[in-house]
Design an enzyme around this catalytic site. Structure first.
Site, PDB file in Angstrom:
ATOM      1  N   SER A  19       4.258  55.964 -10.209  1.00 43.21           N
ATOM      2  CA  SER A  19       2.661  57.062 -10.283  1.00 43.21           C
ATOM      3  C   SER A  19       4.053  58.629  -9.941  1.00 43.21           C
ATOM      4  CB  SER A  19       2.798  57.192  -8.846  1.00 43.21           C
ATOM      5  OG  SER A  19       1.461  57.859  -8.046  1.00 43.21           O
ATOM      6  N   LYS A  20       2.779  59.497 -10.720  1.00 46.16           N
ATOM      7  CA  LYS A  20       2.782  60.596 -11.307  1.00 46.16           C
ATOM      8  C   LYS A  20       2.424  61.538 -10.137  1.00 46.16           C
ATOM      9  CE  LYS A  20       1.928  60.594 -16.087  1.00 46.16           C
ATOM     10  NZ  LYS A  20       3.474  60.604 -16.654  1.00 46.16           N
ATOM     11  N   LYS A  70      -7.451  50.221  -3.532  1.00 47.62           N
ATOM     12  CA  LYS A  70      -8.131  51.035  -3.248  1.00 47.62           C
ATOM     13  C   LYS A  70      -9.286  50.498  -2.145  1.00 47.62           C
ATOM     14  CE  LYS A  70      -8.290  54.138  -6.581  1.00 47.62           C
ATOM     15  NZ  LYS A  70      -8.691  54.791  -7.760  1.00 47.62           N
ATOM     16  N   ASP A 107     -11.817  60.587  -6.779  1.00 45.41           N
ATOM     17  CA  ASP A 107     -11.993  60.239  -8.035  1.00 45.41           C
ATOM     18  C   ASP A 107     -13.145  61.368  -8.661  1.00 45.41           C
ATOM     19  OD1 ASP A 107      -9.355  59.501  -8.269  1.00 45.41           O
ATOM     20  OD2 ASP A 107     -10.680  57.065  -8.079  1.00 45.41           O
ATOM     21  N   GLY A 135     -15.970  49.642 -15.573  1.00 48.80           N
ATOM     22  CA  GLY A 135     -14.511  49.453 -14.131  1.00 48.80           C
ATOM     23  C   GLY A 135     -14.557  50.114 -12.632  1.00 48.80           C
ATOM     24  N   GLY A 136     -12.982  50.235 -12.253  1.00 54.13           N
ATOM     25  CA  GLY A 136     -13.748  51.046 -11.264  1.00 54.13           C
ATOM     26  C   GLY A 136     -13.589  52.727 -11.713  1.00 54.13           C
TER      27      GLY A 136
HETATM   28  P1  ATR Z   1      -9.690  50.958 -13.555  1.00 52.08           P
HETATM   29  O1  ATR Z   1     -10.374  50.128 -13.042  1.00 52.08           O
HETATM   30  O2  ATR Z   1      -8.882  51.182 -14.189  1.00 52.08           O
HETATM   31  O3  ATR Z   1     -11.242  50.938 -14.831  1.00 52.08           O
HETATM   32  P2  ATR Z   1     -10.649  47.886 -14.791  1.00 52.08           P
HETATM   33  O4  ATR Z   1     -11.243  47.335 -13.828  1.00 52.08           O
HETATM   34  O5  ATR Z   1      -9.609  47.308 -15.674  1.00 52.08           O
HETATM   35  O6  ATR Z   1      -9.781  49.682 -15.493  1.00 52.08           O
HETATM   36  O7  ATR Z   1     -11.613  48.605 -16.147  1.00 52.08           O
HETATM   37  C1  ATR Z   1     -10.997  48.564 -17.809  1.00 52.08           C
HETATM   38  C2  ATR Z   1     -12.175  48.751 -18.743  1.00 52.08           C
HETATM   39  O8  ATR Z   1     -11.490  48.262 -19.508  1.00 52.08           O
HETATM   40  C3  ATR Z   1     -12.948  48.070 -18.262  1.00 52.08           C
HETATM   41  O9  ATR Z   1     -14.859  48.239 -18.995  1.00 52.08           O
HETATM   42  C4  ATR Z   1     -12.852  46.748 -19.448  1.00 52.08           C
HETATM   43  O10 ATR Z   1     -13.974  46.297 -19.781  1.00 52.08           O
HETATM   44  P3  ATR Z   1     -14.007  44.680 -19.459  1.00 52.08           P
HETATM   45  O11 ATR Z   1     -15.175  44.559 -18.580  1.00 52.08           O
HETATM   46  O12 ATR Z   1     -15.144  43.969 -21.113  1.00 52.08           O
HETATM   47  O13 ATR Z   1     -12.563  44.038 -18.902  1.00 52.08           O
HETATM   48  C5  ATR Z   1     -12.615  47.776 -20.868  1.00 52.08           C
HETATM   49  N1  ATR Z   1     -11.620  47.144 -21.459  1.00 52.08           N
HETATM   50  C6  ATR Z   1     -10.286  47.258 -21.390  1.00 52.08           C
HETATM   51  N2  ATR Z   1     -10.400  46.327 -23.187  1.00 52.08           N
HETATM   52  C7  ATR Z   1     -10.598  46.298 -23.507  1.00 52.08           C
HETATM   53  C8  ATR Z   1     -10.854  45.906 -24.975  1.00 52.08           C
HETATM   54  N3  ATR Z   1     -10.007  44.694 -25.574  1.00 52.08           N
HETATM   55  N4  ATR Z   1     -12.305  45.483 -25.333  1.00 52.08           N
HETATM   56  C9  ATR Z   1     -13.352  46.596 -25.351  1.00 52.08           C
HETATM   57  N5  ATR Z   1     -12.946  46.675 -23.671  1.00 52.08           N
HETATM   58  C10 ATR Z   1     -11.797  46.669 -23.272  1.00 52.08           C
END
Ligand code: ATR
Length: 277
Positions: A19-20, A70, A107, A135-136
């Site tokens: 963590s930063k 979270k 955020d 994602g989140g």
């Molecule tokens: P966070 O909460 O930080 O946003 P996350 O919930 O793991 O992290 O979301 C990561 C995002 O990157 C998601 O939209 C994920 O797409 P999926 O919902 O299809 O998993 C996307 N992502 C990660 N690796 C990917 C890849 N190789 N190609 C396309 N999308 C990717």
């Protein structure tokens, strides 16, 4: 906490070593000469409740909350702010003087503040935004774009069902674009945001053609390692205003610091250097 005690704050996660936030808040405590401390706290999920209940009794005035807590922490607070409710996650806790706990999510605020500081001519009303990822982080960003007044948000995600889930939660101004049609839909976008982990050091690159994108569109990335991602480099070469992702991390910390230590801190070049160093 008694009026004389030194205020303490923490970032709670599991793991937490990367963590930063301690460096970030430590910079501000030093800059403003505030007698207080901000520490990293590694707390396992099964211990979260007891830790949060004890913290106010130990001189803590608040905390940041990160992965994996979270969402689960939402059940442990007395009051959720509107943004925490809409985003469905909490990243900032305030231990109030009456003993209650407020859960906030900053955020989305951090995202918009970063955009406004990095692209001063950006205006929400100008046109649609394209958000890559669901994602989140995307959830916070979609919320904040709509709240800022963006007329339409397109969401494109490899896993379409997750984009549809966001769309269902945020209503008619949000629409889903197939992952393989994202590039062609860019013609409509005045703002482009990458919220996926693609393009980060050690991850696969984000492969999307910017040919359809207008050179007036603002492009930003939540990835900040590297600071200039391939997406931002290509956008800059097209002449688009670009904003790197580090500022979102810095700006999301502002409301917490102000609530805990009583001073609204500034996001300046020194802070960027400190966090990057
Ligand atoms: P966070 O909460 O930080 O946003 P996350 O919930 O793991 O992290 O979301 C990561 C995002 O990157 C998601 O939209 C994920 O797409 P999926 O919902 O299809 O998993 C996307 N992502 C990660 N690796 C990917 C890849 N190789 N190609 C396309 N999308 C990717």
């Amino acid at each position: 906490m008694t009026a004389q005690s030194i205020p303490l704050a923490a970032v709670i996660g599991h793991p937490i070593v990367h963590s930063k936030s301690p460096r970030l808040h430590g910079y501000w405590l030093g800059k403003y000469g505030i007698e207080g401390h901000y520490v990293p706290m590694d707390v396992a999920p099964e211990d979260l409740e007891v830790v949060i209940q004890a913290m106010p009794k130990m001189g803590y005035v608040g905390a940041n909350v990160t992965i994996p807590h979270k969402e689960t922490v939402m059940a442990l607070v007395d009051t959720l702010t509107d943004s925490a409710k809409a985003i469905g996650a909490v990243n900032t806790l305030v231990f109030e003087e009456d003993g209650s706990i407020t859960g906030d999510n900053t955020d989305g605020y951090g995202f918009i503040e970063n955009l406004r500081q990095g692209a001063p001519d950006w205006k929400a009303e100008t046109g649609p935004a394209m958000v890559l990822g669901a994602g989140g982080a995307a959830r916070a960003i979609v919320f904040s774009l709509l709240e800022a007044g963006v007329p339409k948000v397109m969401i494109s995600n490899r896993t379409k069902a997750r984009a549809e889930g966001l769309c269902a939660d945020f209503g008619e101004k949000v629409e889903v674009v197939d992952w393989n049609k994202a590039a062609s839909a860019l013609g409509e976008a005045e703002t482009l945001v990458n919220t996926t982990s693609l393009g980060m050091v050690g991850k696969a690159p984000l492969e999307i053609s910017l040919d359809a994108l207008s050179s007036g569109a603002t492009v930003t990335d939540i990835v900040y390692n590297p600071l200039e991602t391939e997406l931002l480099r290509q956008a800059r070469e097209k002449g688009c205003p670009t904003v790197d992702g580090l500022g979102m991390l810095l700006h999301q910390a502002v409301p917490g610091f102000e609530a805990w230590f009583g001073k609204r801190p500034e996001v300046d070049a020194g802070l960027r250097d400190e966090v990057l160093g």
